[in-house]
Scaffold this motif. Structure first.
Motif, PDB file in Angstrom:
ATOM      1  N   VAL A  58      10.417  31.111 -19.206  1.00 18.60           N
ATOM      2  CA  VAL A  58      11.277  30.487 -18.201  1.00 18.60           C
ATOM      3  C   VAL A  58      12.184  29.447 -18.853  1.00 18.60           C
ATOM      4  N   VAL A  59      13.474  29.534 -18.541  1.00 13.76           N
ATOM      5  CA  VAL A  59      14.457  28.563 -19.009  1.00 13.76           C
ATOM      6  C   VAL A  59      15.022  27.840 -17.794  1.00 13.76           C
ATOM      7  N   LEU A  60      14.857  26.527 -17.743  1.00 16.26           N
ATOM      8  CA  LEU A  60      15.436  25.711 -16.684  1.00 16.26           C
ATOM      9  C   LEU A  60      16.817  25.246 -17.137  1.00 16.26           C
ATOM     10  N   VAL A  61      17.839  25.553 -16.345  1.00 14.69           N
ATOM     11  CA  VAL A  61      19.213  25.159 -16.656  1.00 14.69           C
ATOM     12  C   VAL A  61      19.679  24.163 -15.603  1.00 14.69           C
ATOM     13  N   ASN A  62      19.973  22.944 -16.030  1.00  8.13           N
ATOM     14  CA  ASN A  62      20.412  21.886 -15.110  1.00  8.13           C
ATOM     15  C   ASN A  62      21.926  21.757 -15.111  1.00  8.13           C
ATOM     16  N   HIS A  63      22.496  21.630 -13.932  1.00  9.83           N
ATOM     17  CA  HIS A  63      23.951  21.540 -13.815  1.00  9.83           C
ATOM     18  C   HIS A  63      24.446  20.108 -14.022  1.00  9.83           C
ATOM     19  N   ALA A  64      25.746  19.999 -14.281  1.00  8.53           N
ATOM     20  CA  ALA A  64      26.385  18.697 -14.471  1.00  8.53           C
ATOM     21  C   ALA A  64      26.836  18.122 -13.123  1.00  8.53           C
ATOM     22  N   LEU A  65      27.653  17.086 -13.157  1.00 12.38           N
ATOM     23  CA  LEU A  65      27.939  16.279 -11.974  1.00 12.38           C
ATOM     24  C   LEU A  65      28.490  17.092 -10.812  1.00 12.38           C
ATOM     25  N   THR A  66      29.478  17.920 -11.031  1.00 12.75           N
ATOM     26  CA  THR A  66      30.082  18.685  -9.937  1.00 12.75           C
ATOM     27  C   THR A  66      29.640  20.144  -9.945  1.00 12.75           C
ATOM     28  N   GLY A  67      28.625  20.474 -10.759  1.00  9.64           N
ATOM     29  CA  GLY A  67      28.158  21.847 -10.860  1.00  9.64           C
ATOM     30  C   GLY A  67      27.150  22.196  -9.781  1.00  9.64           C
ATOM     31  N   ASN A  68      26.539  23.372  -9.960  1.00  8.20           N
ATOM     32  CA  ASN A  68      25.526  23.836  -9.014  1.00  8.20           C
ATOM     33  C   ASN A  68      24.625  24.842  -9.725  1.00  8.20           C
ATOM     34  N   ALA A  69      23.762  25.499  -8.961  1.00  6.88           N
ATOM     35  CA  ALA A  69      22.776  26.408  -9.545  1.00  6.88           C
ATOM     36  C   ALA A  69      23.345  27.764  -9.903  1.00  6.88           C
ATOM     37  N   ASN A  70      24.625  27.986  -9.661  1.00  7.07           N
ATOM     38  CA  ASN A  70      25.240  29.282  -9.958  1.00  7.07           C
ATOM     39  C   ASN A  70      25.665  29.316 -11.426  1.00  7.07           C
ATOM     40  N   VAL A  71      24.711  29.535 -12.311  1.00  2.00           N
ATOM     41  CA  VAL A  71      24.953  29.369 -13.745  1.00  2.00           C
ATOM     42  C   VAL A  71      25.461  30.629 -14.444  1.00  2.00           C
ATOM     43  N   THR A  72      25.243  31.803 -13.846  1.00  2.13           N
ATOM     44  CA  THR A  72      25.679  33.025 -14.498  1.00  2.13           C
ATOM     45  C   THR A  72      26.142  34.027 -13.453  1.00  2.13           C
ATOM     46  N   GLY A  73      26.580  35.192 -13.906  1.00  2.62           N
ATOM     47  CA  GLY A  73      27.162  36.155 -12.982  1.00  2.62           C
ATOM     48  C   GLY A  73      28.659  35.983 -12.894  1.00  2.62           C
ATOM     49  N   GLU A  74      29.275  36.649 -11.938  1.00  2.00           N
ATOM     50  CA  GLU A  74      30.738  36.689 -11.833  1.00  2.00           C
ATOM     51  C   GLU A  74      31.367  35.306 -11.754  1.00  2.00           C
ATOM     52  N   ASN A  75      30.787  34.422 -10.973  1.00  3.50           N
ATOM     53  CA  ASN A  75      31.345  33.080 -10.804  1.00  3.50           C
ATOM     54  C   ASN A  75      30.493  31.999 -11.463  1.00  3.50           C
ATOM     55  N   GLY A  76      29.603  32.392 -12.363  1.00  9.87           N
ATOM     56  CA  GLY A  76      28.725  31.432 -13.008  1.00  9.87           C
ATOM     57  C   GLY A  76      29.469  30.518 -13.957  1.00  9.87           C
ATOM     58  N   TRP A  77      29.182  29.234 -13.882  1.00  5.33           N
ATOM     59  CA  TRP A  77      29.929  28.271 -14.701  1.00  5.33           C
ATOM     60  C   TRP A  77      29.531  28.311 -16.172  1.00  5.33           C
ATOM     61  N   TRP A  78      28.394  28.972 -16.495  1.00  3.36           N
ATOM     62  CA  TRP A  78      27.976  29.116 -17.893  1.00  3.36           C
ATOM     63  C   TRP A  78      27.770  30.588 -18.249  1.00  3.36           C
ATOM     64  N   GLN A  79      28.556  31.463 -17.652  1.00  8.09           N
ATOM     65  CA  GLN A  79      28.383  32.895 -17.843  1.00  8.09           C
ATOM     66  C   GLN A  79      28.640  33.329 -19.285  1.00  8.09           C
ATOM     67  N   ASP A  80      29.361  32.525 -20.058  1.00  7.78           N
ATOM     68  CA  ASP A  80      29.587  32.861 -21.463  1.00  7.78           C
ATOM     69  C   ASP A  80      28.390  32.520 -22.338  1.00  7.78           C
ATOM     70  N   ILE A  81      27.463  31.737 -21.806  1.00  7.04           N
ATOM     71  CA  ILE A  81      26.253  31.361 -22.538  1.00  7.04           C
ATOM     72  C   ILE A  81      25.030  32.124 -22.023  1.00  7.04           C
ATOM     73  N   ILE A  82      25.003  32.351 -20.697  1.00 12.79           N
ATOM     74  CA  ILE A  82      23.842  32.965 -20.041  1.00 12.79           C
ATOM     75  C   ILE A  82      24.234  34.303 -19.439  1.00 12.79           C
TER      76      ILE A  82
END
Length: 337
Positions: free
Chosen positions: A36-60
Motif C-alpha cells: 500500500v502506498v499512501l499519496v497525500n495531496h498538496a494545498l489545493t489538491g485532492n485524492a484524484n491522484v491518477t487516471g485521466e484527470n489525476g494530478w500526478w498521472q505522470d508519476i502514478i
C-alpha cells in the motif's frame, strides 16, 4: 470512486468534538493483495491522484514509476478541503485544527480500512508534511517516508507567507483569486517567470502576460475551491511541527523506524532546500536510513508537479520492487493479509 468514512466524535486539538467526513480513493491493486502506498495531496489538491484527470498521472499509473499494477494506491482528502462537493463538510472552525489532528484522522481511516502497514507515504508540500506527522504518530507504520519540497517544521519564512495569505483570505474583496495570485509568486521563481513570459504583452488587452497568467490561476482556483477550504489548508501549513512544539523536530523524527527519503528542489522559494539539507544533516547524525535527493529546476516549489522525469528517476529505486517474491511470504510486513 470517491468513498466515505465518518468519524462521529473526533476531538481536535482545541478540545472540540464533531463529526468528520473523510473521503478517499483507492487505485491499482485491490487492498490486501499488494503493498500500500499512501499519496497525500498538496494545498489545493485532492485524492484524484491518477487516471485521466489525476494530478500526478505522470508519476502514478500502469507502468509508471509508482505502478498501479504492483501497488495499492490510497489517497485521502484532507477533511474540510471541499473535495466532496458538500459545503456541510467544510471546517469553518479551522483554527481549532492542526496537522497533528489531520494525521490522527488519517490514522483512524487506516485502522477502519484494516491497513496497519504502508510500503510508502509520499506527498509534496503540505502533503509531505502530513506524511511526516503521520510517521511520528505511528513510528512503525511507514516503510518508506518520502516528503517532497517540505520539511518537518514550518520556518519563519513559511509562517510569514501564510500570514500574508491569511490577511488576503480574510480581508480581500476577491479573496481566493487574490490569495492564489500571491501564492503563485512564491510557488515559482523569477527565473521561471522570465523563461515563460519574457516581458511579453497580450495582443488583445495589451496587459503583460505574467499579469494575465496570475489572474488566470486566481480565477481557475476560484471556480473549484471553497474559501473555507483555502483558509483551512493555509492554516494547517502554519502548524507543521512534528515535535508538537515540545522539543526539537529531529528528535521526534529519530523515532521513525522506516527509511526517510528527503527530496528538495534546488530553487524552492517556499520550503528552502538549505533547510531540508539541514534536516538531513541532523537526522543522518542519529539515524542510518536517511537520504537526501534534489530536483534541479528553475520552477521552484512547484517543480514536484512539473519535473516528472527527474522525480521518477529519484523514486524508481524505491518503488522498483519484486512483488512476486513478496507475495510468497504470507508473513511479509510489506502489506496486510
Amino acid at each position: 470512486m470517491l468513498q466515505e468514512i465518518i468519524i462521529p466524535d473526533f476531538e481536535n486539538s482545541a478540545g472540540s468534538l464533531q463529526k468528520i467526513h473523510v473521503f478517499y480513493r483507492i487505485f491499482g491493486r485491490e487492498a490486501g493483495t499488494a503493498p500500500v502506498v499512501l499519496v497525500n495531496h498538496a494545498l489545493t489538491g485532492n485524492a484524484n491522484v491518477t487516471g485521466e484527470n489525476g494530478w500526478w498521472q505522470d508519476i502514478i499509473g500502469p507502468g509508471r514509476c509508482i505502478d498501479t499494477n504492483k501497488f495499492t494506491i490510497l489517497s485521502i482528502n484532507v477533511p474540510g478541503n471541499g473535495a466532496s462537493g458538500n459545503s456541510e463538510h467544510l471546517l469553518h472552525n479551522y483554527t481549532e485544527f492542526t496537522l497533528d489532528d489531520i494525521a490522527c484522522i488519517f490514522s483512524q481511516v487506516l485502522d477502519k480500512l484494516k491497513i496497519n502497514n504502508l510500503f510508502a507515504a509520499i506527498g509534496g508540500s503540505i502533503g509531505g508534511a502530513l506524511a511526516w506527522h503521520l510517521a511520528v504518530l505511528r513510528p512503525n507504520l511507514i516503510q518508506n517516508l518520502i516528503p517532497i519540497a517540505t520539511d518537518l517544521k514550518a520556518t519563519d519564512w513559511v509562517l510569514g507567507q501564510c500570514k500574508v495569505q491569511d490577511q488576503i483570505l480574510n480581508n480581500s474583496a476577491d479573496p481566493i483569486h487574490d490569495a492564489r495570485m500571491h501564492a503563485m509568486t512564491f510557488y515559482r521563481t523569477p527565473a521561471s517567470f522570465s523563461a515563460k513570459f519574457r516581458r511579453k504583452r497580450n495582443e488583445l488587452n495589451f496587459q503583460f502576460e505574467v499579469a494575465n497568467w496570475l489572474s488566470y490561476h486566481g480565477r481557475k482556483l476560484e471556480g473549484r475551491f471553497e474559501l473555507a477550504a483555502y483558509k483551512l489548508m493555509n492554516h494547517l501549513l502554519t502548524t507543521i511541527d512534528i515535535s508538537g512544539g515540545n522539543g526539537e523536530p529531529s528528535a521526534a523524527a529519530k523515532k521513525i523506524s522506516g527509511n526517510i527519503q528527503l527530496i528538495g528542489v534546488d530553487s524552492d522559494l517556499f520550503f528552502l532546500p538549505e533547510e531540508i539539507r539541514e534536516t538531513y544533516k541532523e537526522l543522518s547524525a542519529v539515524k542510518e536510513n536517511v537520504s537526501y535527493h534534489e530536483i534541479k529546476s528553475i520552477h521552484g516549489h512547484d517543480a514536484f508537479l512539473i519535473e516528472y522525469e527527474q522525480l521518477s528517476q529519484i523514486l524508481e529505486p524505491i518503488f522498483n520492487i519484486d512483488t512476486t517474491t513478496n507475495e510468497k511470504d504470507q508473513h511479509s510486513s510489506v502489506w496486510n493479509r
